[in-house]
Scaffold this motif. Structure first.
Motif, mmCIF file in Angstrom:
data_model
loop_
_atom_site.group_PDB
_atom_site.id
_atom_site.type_symbol
_atom_site.label_atom_id
_atom_site.label_comp_id
_atom_site.label_asym_id
_atom_site.label_seq_id
_atom_site.Cartn_x
_atom_site.Cartn_y
_atom_site.Cartn_z
ATOM 1 N N PRO A 51 0.824 -1.216 0.000
ATOM 2 C CA PRO A 51 0.000 0.000 0.000
ATOM 3 C C PRO A 51 0.860 1.270 0.000
ATOM 4 C CG PRO A 51 -0.886 -1.584 1.544
ATOM 5 C CD PRO A 51 0.440 -2.123 1.089
ATOM 6 N N GLU A 52 2.015 1.214 0.631
ATOM 7 C CA GLU A 52 2.912 2.375 0.656
ATOM 8 C C GLU A 52 3.365 2.759 -0.759
ATOM 9 O OE1 GLU A 52 2.569 0.540 4.492
ATOM 10 O OE2 GLU A 52 3.359 -0.361 2.656
ATOM 11 N N ARG A 53 3.601 1.761 -1.584
ATOM 12 C CA ARG A 53 3.988 2.062 -2.967
ATOM 13 C C ARG A 53 2.847 2.750 -3.699
ATOM 14 N NH1 ARG A 53 6.654 -1.157 -7.962
ATOM 15 N NH2 ARG A 53 6.377 0.595 -9.363
ATOM 16 N N LEU A 54 1.627 2.298 -3.471
ATOM 17 C CA LEU A 54 0.472 2.916 -4.103
ATOM 18 C C LEU A 54 0.361 4.384 -3.691
ATOM 19 C CD1 LEU A 54 -2.074 2.388 -5.868
ATOM 20 C CD2 LEU A 54 -3.282 2.021 -3.713
ATOM 21 N N VAL A 55 0.493 4.647 -2.405
ATOM 22 C CA VAL A 55 0.434 6.027 -1.912
ATOM 23 C C VAL A 55 1.525 6.870 -2.571
ATOM 24 C CG1 VAL A 55 0.774 7.471 0.146
ATOM 25 C CG2 VAL A 55 -0.643 5.414 0.283
ATOM 26 N N ARG A 56 2.719 6.335 -2.661
ATOM 27 C CA ARG A 56 3.848 7.044 -3.265
ATOM 28 C C ARG A 56 3.586 7.355 -4.742
ATOM 29 N NH1 ARG A 56 7.559 3.711 -1.687
ATOM 30 N NH2 ARG A 56 7.686 2.516 -3.607
ATOM 31 N N GLU A 57 3.080 6.374 -5.503
ATOM 32 C CA GLU A 57 2.825 6.586 -6.928
ATOM 33 C C GLU A 57 1.721 7.628 -7.150
ATOM 34 O OE1 GLU A 57 4.491 5.450 -9.605
ATOM 35 O OE2 GLU A 57 5.889 4.453 -8.256
ATOM 36 N N PHE A 58 0.692 7.602 -6.318
ATOM 37 C CA PHE A 58 -0.365 8.605 -6.439
ATOM 38 C C PHE A 58 0.186 9.991 -6.115
ATOM 39 C CE2 PHE A 58 -3.363 5.388 -7.250
ATOM 40 C CZ PHE A 58 -4.579 5.975 -7.581
ATOM 41 N N ALA A 59 1.046 10.079 -5.130
ATOM 42 C CA ALA A 59 1.663 11.364 -4.780
ATOM 43 C C ALA A 59 2.529 11.865 -5.927
ATOM 44 C CB ALA A 59 2.479 11.231 -3.494
ATOM 45 N N TYR A 60 3.356 11.014 -6.494
ATOM 46 C CA TYR A 60 4.208 11.396 -7.627
ATOM 47 C C TYR A 60 3.379 11.895 -8.808
ATOM 48 C CZ TYR A 60 8.246 9.003 -5.502
ATOM 49 O OH TYR A 60 9.255 8.592 -4.669
ATOM 50 N N ALA A 61 2.207 11.298 -9.000
ATOM 51 C CA ALA A 61 1.341 11.661 -10.123
ATOM 52 C C ALA A 61 0.491 12.897 -9.823
ATOM 53 C CB ALA A 61 0.439 10.480 -10.477
ATOM 54 N N GLY A 62 0.600 13.422 -8.601
ATOM 55 C CA GLY A 62 -0.202 14.583 -8.224
ATOM 56 C C GLY A 62 -1.643 14.240 -7.907
ATOM 57 N N LEU A 63 -1.904 12.972 -7.598
ATOM 58 C CA LEU A 63 -3.266 12.511 -7.326
ATOM 59 C C LEU A 63 -3.463 12.074 -5.877
ATOM 60 C CD1 LEU A 63 -3.795 10.352 -10.544
ATOM 61 C CD2 LEU A 63 -4.540 12.703 -10.138
ATOM 62 N N GLY A 64 -2.501 12.341 -5.027
ATOM 63 C CA GLY A 64 -2.566 11.877 -3.648
ATOM 64 C C GLY A 64 -3.782 12.353 -2.886
ATOM 65 N N ASP A 65 -4.304 13.520 -3.241
ATOM 66 C CA ASP A 65 -5.470 14.047 -2.539
ATOM 67 C C ASP A 65 -6.751 13.289 -2.857
ATOM 68 O OD1 ASP A 65 -5.281 15.085 -5.182
ATOM 69 O OD2 ASP A 65 -6.641 16.724 -4.661
ATOM 70 N N ARG A 66 -6.749 12.492 -3.906
ATOM 71 C CA ARG A 66 -7.936 11.709 -4.285
ATOM 72 C C ARG A 66 -7.925 10.294 -3.724
ATOM 73 N NH1 ARG A 66 -7.935 12.017 -10.404
ATOM 74 N NH2 ARG A 66 -9.356 10.291 -10.084
ATOM 75 N N LEU A 67 -6.813 9.890 -3.133
ATOM 76 C CA LEU A 67 -6.652 8.525 -2.629
ATOM 77 C C LEU A 67 -7.102 8.445 -1.175
ATOM 78 C CD1 LEU A 67 -5.511 5.735 -3.467
ATOM 79 C CD2 LEU A 67 -3.315 6.498 -2.545
#
Length: 78
Positions: A51-67
């Motif tokens: 799950p940490e990788r998923l959070v990291r990838e969403f953050a890198y993509a600028g989508l962390g606020d939607r996760l």
């Protein structure tokens, strides 16, 4: 809700049975402004991503606020 974790049991070749972090980001982009709740991502040996990788990838993509990462035994905050 997206099934994530890159589940791979080996008997189907090298294909993931659930989304990996990279493909989950691609799907999230297709969903527009939708909130994304990842499910079915941990607890068994066949998950090859954390799950940490998923959070990291969403953050890198600028989508962390939607996760919205669910916490065991708690409903996700929408």
């Amino acid at each position: 809700m997206l099934f994530v974790g890159a589940a791979n049991v080996g008997r189907f070749g090298d294909s993931d049975l659930t989304l990996n972090a990279r493909t989950a980001v691609q799907v999230a982009r297709l969903l527009g402004d939708a909130v994304v709740v990842p499910v079915h991502a941990e607890g068994w040996h066949h998950f090859s991503e954390t799950p940490e990788r998923l959070v990291r990838e969403f953050a890198y993509a600028g989508l962390g606020d939607r996760l919205r990462m669910p916490v065991a035994a708690e409903p996700p905050a929408l």
